[in-house]
Design a protein around this motif. Sequence first.
Motif, PDB file in Angstrom:
ATOM      1  N   GLU A 203     129.014 -25.934  40.429  1.00  0.00           N
ATOM      2  CA  GLU A 203     130.102 -25.782  41.759  1.00  0.00           C
ATOM      3  C   GLU A 203     130.446 -24.551  41.849  1.00  0.00           C
ATOM      4  O   GLU A 203     130.964 -23.898  40.894  1.00  0.00           O
ATOM      5  CB  GLU A 203     131.003 -26.586  41.375  1.00  0.00           C
ATOM      6  N   ILE A 204     130.356 -23.944  43.103  1.00  0.00           N
ATOM      7  CA  ILE A 204     130.768 -22.526  43.524  1.00  0.00           C
ATOM      8  C   ILE A 204     132.306 -22.883  44.184  1.00  0.00           C
ATOM      9  O   ILE A 204     132.113 -23.272  45.445  1.00  0.00           O
ATOM     10  CB  ILE A 204     129.923 -21.672  43.983  1.00  0.00           C
ATOM     11  N   ILE A 205     133.431 -22.375  43.894  1.00  0.00           N
ATOM     12  CA  ILE A 205     134.695 -22.356  44.567  1.00  0.00           C
ATOM     13  C   ILE A 205     134.794 -20.954  45.325  1.00  0.00           C
ATOM     14  O   ILE A 205     135.152 -19.847  44.539  1.00  0.00           O
ATOM     15  CB  ILE A 205     135.882 -22.956  44.010  1.00  0.00           C
ATOM     16  N   TYR A 206     134.349 -20.756  46.536  1.00  0.00           N
ATOM     17  CA  TYR A 206     134.318 -19.366  47.107  1.00  0.00           C
ATOM     18  C   TYR A 206     135.672 -19.036  47.906  1.00  0.00           C
ATOM     19  O   TYR A 206     135.990 -19.767  48.535  1.00  0.00           O
ATOM     20  CB  TYR A 206     133.092 -19.263  48.077  1.00  0.00           C
ATOM     21  N   ILE A 207     136.249 -17.914  47.226  1.00  0.00           N
ATOM     22  CA  ILE A 207     137.444 -17.523  48.058  1.00  0.00           C
ATOM     23  C   ILE A 207     137.108 -16.074  48.607  1.00  0.00           C
ATOM     24  O   ILE A 207     136.734 -15.050  48.063  1.00  0.00           O
ATOM     25  CB  ILE A 207     138.519 -17.308  46.742  1.00  0.00           C
ATOM     26  N   SER A 208     137.621 -16.101  49.951  1.00  0.00           N
ATOM     27  CA  SER A 208     137.375 -14.574  50.603  1.00  0.00           C
ATOM     28  C   SER A 208     138.322 -14.787  51.820  1.00  0.00           C
ATOM     29  O   SER A 208     138.812 -15.716  52.223  1.00  0.00           O
ATOM     30  CB  SER A 208     136.029 -14.621  51.027  1.00  0.00           C
ATOM     31  N   ASN A 209     138.364 -13.788  52.521  1.00  0.00           N
ATOM     32  CA  ASN A 209     139.026 -13.815  53.677  1.00  0.00           C
ATOM     33  C   ASN A 209     138.732 -12.425  54.649  1.00  0.00           C
ATOM     34  O   ASN A 209     138.682 -11.357  54.031  1.00  0.00           O
ATOM     35  CB  ASN A 209     140.515 -13.700  53.520  1.00  0.00           C
ATOM     36  N   SER A 210     138.085 -12.631  55.859  1.00  0.00           N
ATOM     37  CA  SER A 210     137.488 -11.460  56.479  1.00  0.00           C
ATOM     38  C   SER A 210     138.488 -10.762  57.068  1.00  0.00           C
ATOM     39  O   SER A 210     138.426  -9.562  57.689  1.00  0.00           O
ATOM     40  CB  SER A 210     136.535 -12.054  57.610  1.00  0.00           C
ATOM     41  N   VAL A 211     139.865 -11.274  57.316  1.00  0.00           N
ATOM     42  CA  VAL A 211     140.931 -10.467  57.922  1.00  0.00           C
ATOM     43  C   VAL A 211     141.671 -10.025  56.774  1.00  0.00           C
ATOM     44  O   VAL A 211     142.805 -10.725  56.047  1.00  0.00           O
ATOM     45  CB  VAL A 211     141.987 -11.362  58.673  1.00  0.00           C
ATOM     46  N   MET A 212     141.455  -8.657  56.382  1.00  0.00           N
ATOM     47  CA  MET A 212     142.074  -8.278  55.062  1.00  0.00           C
ATOM     48  C   MET A 212     142.934  -6.725  55.563  1.00  0.00           C
ATOM     49  O   MET A 212     142.043  -5.855  56.031  1.00  0.00           O
ATOM     50  CB  MET A 212     141.067  -7.918  54.036  1.00  0.00           C
ATOM     51  N   PRO A 213     144.088  -6.653  55.215  1.00  0.00           N
ATOM     52  CA  PRO A 213     144.808  -5.586  55.856  1.00  0.00           C
ATOM     53  C   PRO A 213     144.197  -4.043  55.194  1.00  0.00           C
ATOM     54  O   PRO A 213     144.216  -3.023  55.818  1.00  0.00           O
ATOM     55  CB  PRO A 213     146.172  -5.866  55.226  1.00  0.00           C
ATOM     56  N   ALA A 214     143.825  -4.254  54.130  1.00  0.00           N
ATOM     57  CA  ALA A 214     143.390  -2.907  53.174  1.00  0.00           C
ATOM     58  C   ALA A 214     141.926  -2.892  53.543  1.00  0.00           C
ATOM     59  O   ALA A 214     141.134  -3.902  53.610  1.00  0.00           O
ATOM     60  CB  ALA A 214     143.646  -3.036  51.647  1.00  0.00           C
ATOM     61  N   ASN A 215     141.493  -1.599  53.642  1.00  0.00           N
ATOM     62  CA  ASN A 215     139.909  -1.086  53.601  1.00  0.00           C
ATOM     63  C   ASN A 215     139.710  -0.485  52.329  1.00  0.00           C
ATOM     64  O   ASN A 215     140.604  -0.460  51.248  1.00  0.00           O
ATOM     65  CB  ASN A 215     139.658  -0.597  54.880  1.00  0.00           C
ATOM     66  N   ARG A 216     138.357  -0.123  52.235  1.00  0.00           N
ATOM     67  CA  ARG A 216     137.986   0.505  51.047  1.00  0.00           C
ATOM     68  C   ARG A 216     138.893   1.580  50.472  1.00  0.00           C
ATOM     69  O   ARG A 216     138.969   2.003  49.258  1.00  0.00           O
ATOM     70  CB  ARG A 216     136.536   1.013  51.171  1.00  0.00           C
ATOM     71  N   LEU A 217     139.445   2.455  51.083  1.00  0.00           N
ATOM     72  CA  LEU A 217     140.331   3.501  50.721  1.00  0.00           C
ATOM     73  C   LEU A 217     141.619   3.497  51.213  1.00  0.00           C
ATOM     74  O   LEU A 217     142.239   4.775  51.493  1.00  0.00           O
ATOM     75  CB  LEU A 217     139.452   4.853  51.721  1.00  0.00           C
ATOM     76  N   THR A 218     142.185   2.580  51.601  1.00  0.00           N
ATOM     77  CA  THR A 218     143.680   2.254  51.961  1.00  0.00           C
ATOM     78  C   THR A 218     144.542   2.962  50.985  1.00  0.00           C
ATOM     79  O   THR A 218     144.484   2.699  49.651  1.00  0.00           O
ATOM     80  CB  THR A 218     143.946   1.004  52.140  1.00  0.00           C
ATOM     81  N   ARG A 219     145.467   3.728  51.375  1.00  0.00           N
ATOM     82  CA  ARG A 219     146.489   4.332  50.349  1.00  0.00           C
ATOM     83  C   ARG A 219     147.896   3.645  50.739  1.00  0.00           C
ATOM     84  O   ARG A 219     148.897   4.165  50.023  1.00  0.00           O
ATOM     85  CB  ARG A 219     146.540   5.705  50.346  1.00  0.00           C
TER      86      ARG A 219
END
Length: 247
Positions: A203-219
Motif C-alpha cells: 500500500e502506498i499512501i501518497y502525500i503531495s501538494n501541487s500548490v506549494m509556496p516555496a520553489n527550489r531556490l526560495t529564501r
Amino acid sequence: MSNDKIAIVCSGGGMRCAYSAGALIALAEEFDLTKPDILIATSGSAGSSLYYLTGQYDDIKTIWTELLSTRKFISFFRFWRIMDIDYLIDEVFKKQCPLQVELLPQVNTNFYIPITDTVTKKARYISKEDKVDIFEALRATKAIPLLFGKSVSIDNNNYIDGVVGVSFEDTVKKAKELGATTIIAIDNSKHPKTPAMVESGTEIIYISNSVMPANRLTRSSEKLRETLLLGYRDIANNNRLQEIFKN
C-alpha cells in the motif's frame, strides 16, 4: 498493523523539501510514528529525516524557517555556488542546530540516503550499517550539480546529489524491495505524479501538494514556513493515516 512493515520515502526538491520536513514532524506529533521500519530520503529531505529519527522536531522547524533564509546559504550573486551546501552542513547541522549523530546507531529504523557516483551515474544507498561520516553522506546527497558546483569524496569515489541517480519512484521501489508493506511516499515535486503500485500487497499512501509556496531556490522565511505547515497539514488531515494510526 502488527505484521506491517512501514516505510517513509521522501523525495528531493531543493527548498520545496520544507514540505517533507513538515510532513515528518506531523507523523511524529499527530500519529506518534517516530521510528518507522525503513526511511529513505534524498537530497534536501535527507537532513530533516535524520533530525526526525533523533527526535529533534523543533530543530527541523528552526532550520527551515529561520536558518536557511540567508545569503550565506543561497545567493544568486555567488553564481559559482548558488546553494552553499558546505554552509548547511558545517554551520547549520554541526553548530547552529547540531544533529545528534550519537543517537542514530540506537534507532531501530533502517535509514538509507541515496548518493550518485559521478563516473557511473549510479546510485549508492548509504545506510546506518555503512562506516561513513553521516555529515559527508548528507553533503553528497545535497550536492546539486550547477547549484553547488562540486562533488563530495567518500571512500575514494566522488558523489553528487542523489536525485541524479534515482527517481522518486526508484526509491519507492527500493522500500518495497526492503520489505515494506505500507509506504508513506512524500513527494516535494512541483508537478507530483503518483508512483505506480510496486506490486500487489503493497500500500502506498501518497502525500503531495501541487500548490506549494516555496520553489527550489526560495529564501523567504515566510514561504518556507508556509510550505512546512502545508506538509504538516497534509499529513495530519490524511484520511488513510487517520484510519491506520488513530482508529
